[in-house]
Design a protein around this motif. Structure first.
Motif, PDB file in Angstrom:
ATOM      1  N   ASN A  90      49.858 -14.726  33.313  1.00  0.00           N
ATOM      2  CA  ASN A  90      49.704 -14.052  34.855  1.00  0.00           C
ATOM      3  C   ASN A  90      48.007 -14.244  34.579  1.00  0.00           C
ATOM      4  N   TRP A  91      47.670 -14.443  33.790  1.00  0.00           N
ATOM      5  CA  TRP A  91      46.530 -14.900  33.742  1.00  0.00           C
ATOM      6  C   TRP A  91      45.269 -15.982  35.228  1.00  0.00           C
ATOM      7  N   VAL A  92      46.643 -17.161  35.383  1.00  0.00           N
ATOM      8  CA  VAL A  92      46.999 -18.048  35.979  1.00  0.00           C
ATOM      9  C   VAL A  92      46.553 -16.975  37.588  1.00  0.00           C
ATOM     10  N   TYR A  93      46.974 -16.088  37.671  1.00  0.00           N
ATOM     11  CA  TYR A  93      47.466 -15.410  38.885  1.00  0.00           C
ATOM     12  C   TYR A  93      46.072 -14.833  39.141  1.00  0.00           C
ATOM     13  N   GLY A  94      45.176 -14.480  37.896  1.00  0.00           N
ATOM     14  CA  GLY A  94      43.841 -13.273  37.264  1.00  0.00           C
ATOM     15  C   GLY A  94      43.530 -14.050  37.775  1.00  0.00           C
ATOM     16  N   LEU A  95      43.052 -16.054  37.086  1.00  0.00           N
ATOM     17  CA  LEU A  95      41.513 -16.828  37.764  1.00  0.00           C
ATOM     18  C   LEU A  95      41.812 -17.113  39.154  1.00  0.00           C
ATOM     19  N   VAL A  96      43.215 -17.008  39.268  1.00  0.00           N
ATOM     20  CA  VAL A  96      42.797 -17.352  41.361  1.00  0.00           C
ATOM     21  C   VAL A  96      42.498 -15.490  41.851  1.00  0.00           C
ATOM     22  N   GLY A  97      42.335 -15.122  41.394  1.00  0.00           N
ATOM     23  CA  GLY A  97      41.830 -13.925  41.901  1.00  0.00           C
ATOM     24  C   GLY A  97      40.564 -13.672  41.716  1.00  0.00           C
ATOM     25  N   LEU A  98      39.768 -14.247  40.519  1.00  0.00           N
ATOM     26  CA  LEU A  98      38.656 -13.890  39.790  1.00  0.00           C
ATOM     27  C   LEU A  98      38.117 -15.166  40.952  1.00  0.00           C
ATOM     28  N   VAL A  99      38.171 -15.930  42.014  1.00  0.00           N
ATOM     29  CA  VAL A  99      37.898 -16.963  42.312  1.00  0.00           C
ATOM     30  C   VAL A  99      37.266 -16.511  43.167  1.00  0.00           C
ATOM     31  N   VAL A 100      38.880 -16.037  44.213  1.00  0.00           N
ATOM     32  CA  VAL A 100      38.583 -15.060  45.181  1.00  0.00           C
ATOM     33  C   VAL A 100      37.485 -13.532  45.546  1.00  0.00           C
ATOM     34  N   ALA A 160      35.197 -13.726  43.629  1.00  0.00           N
ATOM     35  CA  ALA A 160      33.798 -14.738  43.080  1.00  0.00           C
ATOM     36  C   ALA A 160      33.181 -15.103  44.661  1.00  0.00           C
ATOM     37  N   VAL A 161      34.297 -16.086  45.907  1.00  0.00           N
ATOM     38  CA  VAL A 161      33.746 -16.041  46.686  1.00  0.00           C
ATOM     39  C   VAL A 161      33.422 -14.357  47.553  1.00  0.00           C
ATOM     40  N   ILE A 162      34.317 -12.615  47.135  1.00  0.00           N
ATOM     41  CA  ILE A 162      33.508 -12.420  47.794  1.00  0.00           C
ATOM     42  C   ILE A 162      32.761 -11.806  47.711  1.00  0.00           C
ATOM     43  N   LEU A 163      32.346 -11.799  46.203  1.00  0.00           N
ATOM     44  CA  LEU A 163      30.806 -11.543  45.854  1.00  0.00           C
ATOM     45  C   LEU A 163      30.272 -12.427  46.533  1.00  0.00           C
ATOM     46  N   MET A 164      30.566 -13.835  46.665  1.00  0.00           N
ATOM     47  CA  MET A 164      29.238 -14.841  47.439  1.00  0.00           C
ATOM     48  C   MET A 164      28.552 -13.939  48.569  1.00  0.00           C
ATOM     49  N   LEU A 165      29.514 -13.403  49.627  1.00  0.00           N
ATOM     50  CA  LEU A 165      29.114 -13.717  50.879  1.00  0.00           C
ATOM     51  C   LEU A 165      29.711 -12.073  50.960  1.00  0.00           C
ATOM     52  N   LEU A 166      29.194 -11.346  50.007  1.00  0.00           N
ATOM     53  CA  LEU A 166      28.827 -10.140  49.887  1.00  0.00           C
ATOM     54  C   LEU A 166      27.241 -10.202  49.802  1.00  0.00           C
ATOM     55  N   PHE A 167      27.043 -11.393  48.754  1.00  0.00           N
ATOM     56  CA  PHE A 167      25.218 -11.603  48.474  1.00  0.00           C
ATOM     57  C   PHE A 167      24.947 -11.893  50.072  1.00  0.00           C
ATOM     58  N   LYS A 168      25.288 -12.892  50.341  1.00  0.00           N
ATOM     59  CA  LYS A 168      24.856 -13.359  51.669  1.00  0.00           C
ATOM     60  C   LYS A 168      24.305 -12.671  52.887  1.00  0.00           C
ATOM     61  N   LEU A 169      25.074 -11.164  52.994  1.00  0.00           N
ATOM     62  CA  LEU A 169      25.066 -10.514  54.104  1.00  0.00           C
ATOM     63  C   LEU A 169      24.505  -9.315  53.667  1.00  0.00           C
ATOM     64  N   TYR A 170      24.387  -8.998  51.998  1.00  0.00           N
ATOM     65  CA  TYR A 170      23.019  -8.144  51.545  1.00  0.00           C
ATOM     66  C   TYR A 170      21.613  -9.124  51.614  1.00  0.00           C
ATOM     67  N   LYS A 171      21.522 -10.359  51.223  1.00  0.00           N
ATOM     68  CA  LYS A 171      20.768 -11.431  52.238  1.00  0.00           C
ATOM     69  C   LYS A 171      19.730 -10.834  53.614  1.00  0.00           C
ATOM     70  N   ARG A 172      20.736 -10.958  54.320  1.00  0.00           N
ATOM     71  CA  ARG A 172      20.278 -10.855  55.143  1.00  0.00           C
ATOM     72  C   ARG A 172      20.230  -9.728  55.885  1.00  0.00           C
ATOM     73  N   VAL A 173      20.569  -8.645  55.445  1.00  0.00           N
ATOM     74  CA  VAL A 173      20.156  -6.968  55.513  1.00  0.00           C
ATOM     75  C   VAL A 173      18.920  -6.926  54.863  1.00  0.00           C
ATOM     76  N   ARG A 174      18.651  -7.447  54.128  1.00  0.00           N
ATOM     77  CA  ARG A 174      17.149  -7.243  52.999  1.00  0.00           C
ATOM     78  C   ARG A 174      16.065  -7.923  53.939  1.00  0.00           C
ATOM     79  N   GLU A 175      16.329  -9.281  53.979  1.00  0.00           N
ATOM     80  CA  GLU A 175      16.187  -9.886  55.660  1.00  0.00           C
ATOM     81  C   GLU A 175      15.227  -9.576  56.527  1.00  0.00           C
ATOM     82  N   ARG A 176      15.762  -8.563  57.069  1.00  0.00           N
ATOM     83  CA  ARG A 176      16.120  -7.762  58.500  1.00  0.00           C
ATOM     84  C   ARG A 176      15.536  -6.653  58.678  1.00  0.00           C
ATOM     85  N   SER A 177      15.407  -5.866  56.983  1.00  0.00           N
ATOM     86  CA  SER A 177      14.642  -4.719  57.095  1.00  0.00           C
ATOM     87  C   SER A 177      13.557  -4.807  56.325  1.00  0.00           C
ATOM     88  N   GLU A 178      12.776  -6.147  56.212  1.00  0.00           N
ATOM     89  CA  GLU A 178      11.487  -6.803  55.144  1.00  0.00           C
ATOM     90  C   GLU A 178      10.542  -7.228  56.792  1.00  0.00           C
TER      91      GLU A 178
END
Length: 180
Positions: free
Chosen positions: A149-159, A161-179
């Motif tokens: 199941n760690w293979v599925y877990g690894l796929v889940g981790l990649v997904v 990580a992608v979600i975290l990166m998208l949230l990071f980009k969203l946070y960066k945009r919101v932060r830049e607008r608020s500044e």
């Protein structure tokens, strides 16, 4: 009974270890951003942040890493059969990655203590996600106790990580607008 006490101590020190690993990059972000401040704010902030970073790193994070590892070895002595389990091999691989992450973080900490800034604050925010990904992998391995199941877990981790990166980009945009 001994096993439960050792397991509890192992878990407590894993938690405090990760707490340090989660918070130290945040302090690095503040240090990096403090370098852009005008004097005397810059000097005051850097002095305080260096003290906080040093205390967190050497009083909480490193001792927790050592104690978590010692109690883990003790658990493996009590239950040596785990070393025959494929899931444990994968888990130990992730623990090795965690130590690599910690050693890299040690180098960053030393650089920042010497006012050497090689990272951007955004780069450090991304770096901060490394420990989170390792934590997810280890927790799922320990709970599921399955190397398959760690293979599925690894796929889940990649997904994840992608979600975290998208949230990071969203946070960066919101932060830049608020500044603005």
């Amino acid at each position: 009974m001994e096993y439960n006490y050792i397991k509890s101590l192992h878990l407590i020190f894993v938690i405090t270890w990760f707490a340090g690993l989660f918070y130290i990059p945040r302090l690095f972000v503040y240090q990096i951003e403090a370098h852009a401040k005008p004097e005397p704010e810059k000097s005051i902030l850097l002095q305080q942040l260096k003290i906080m970073t040093s205390r967190l790193w050497y009083i909480i994070t490193w001792p927790s890493a050592v104690l978590a590892t010692l109690f883990a070895v003790w658990l493996l002595i009590l239950v040596p059969g785990w070393l025959q389990e494929p899931w444990m091999h994968v888990k130990l691989g992730f623990v090795a990655l965690l130590f690599i992450y910690q050693i890299k973080t040690q180098f960053i900490q030393k650089e920042l203590q010497n006012d050497v800034v090689k990272w951007t604050s955004n780069g450090m925010r991304i770096y901060n996600e490394g420990a989170i990904l390792i934590l997810f992998a280890v927790v799922f391995l320990v709970i599921l106790k399955s190397a398959i199941n760690w293979v599925y877990g690894l796929v889940g981790l990649v997904v994840f990580a992608v979600i975290l990166m998208l949230l990071f980009k969203l946070y960066k945009r919101v932060r830049e607008r608020s500044e603005k």
